[in-house]
Design a protein around this motif. Structure first.
Motif, PDB file in Angstrom:
ATOM      1  N   ALA A  62      -6.351  -3.400   1.761  1.00  0.00           N
ATOM      2  CA  ALA A  62      -5.128  -2.761   1.257  1.00  0.00           C
ATOM      3  C   ALA A  62      -5.360  -2.113  -0.101  1.00  0.00           C
ATOM      4  O   ALA A  62      -4.910  -0.986  -0.341  1.00  0.00           O
TER       5      ALA A  62
ATOM      6  N   GLN B 294       0.838  -1.198   0.000  1.00  0.00           N
ATOM      7  CA  GLN B 294       0.000   0.000   0.000  1.00  0.00           C
ATOM      8  C   GLN B 294       0.874   1.250   0.000  1.00  0.00           C
ATOM      9  O   GLN B 294       0.616   2.203  -0.743  1.00  0.00           O
TER      10      GLN B 294
ATOM     11  N   ALA C 201      -5.325   1.891  -0.958  1.00  0.00           N
ATOM     12  CA  ALA C 201      -4.431   2.366  -2.013  1.00  0.00           C
ATOM     13  C   ALA C 201      -5.222   3.011  -3.155  1.00  0.00           C
ATOM     14  O   ALA C 201      -4.680   3.239  -4.230  1.00  0.00           O
TER      15      ALA C 201
END
Length: 76
Positions: free
Chosen positions: A47, A12, A51
């Protein structure tokens, strides 16, 4: 699972500091585990969403679900 959490956090960060291509390659390396370990779906989805890639998370989860259903329907 702590190792996976740390790994997804690292990936990330890669995407957030402008190394998106490298981050995506590492996310993609984890993708096959979606069908192997149910906890991976949660961590990988979180994650990818963090992101700013929720559409990738949705696509990968749907494809993993389809693969899992195929495995149940056609074992072996």
């Amino acid at each position: 699972m702590a190792r996976f959490t740390l790994q997804s956090g690292h990936i990330q960060l890669l995407t957030q500091v402008g190394r998106a291509e490298e981050g995506m390659a590492e996310f993609a390396a984890l993708r096959p585990r979606l069908v192997e370990d149910p906890m991976v779906a949660e961590y990988l989805t979180d994650a990818l969403t963090a992101a700013a890639l929720p559409e990738v998370a949705e696509l990968w989860l749907n494809e993993a679900a389809d693969m899992f259903i195929d495995q149940l329907a056609f074992p072996g």
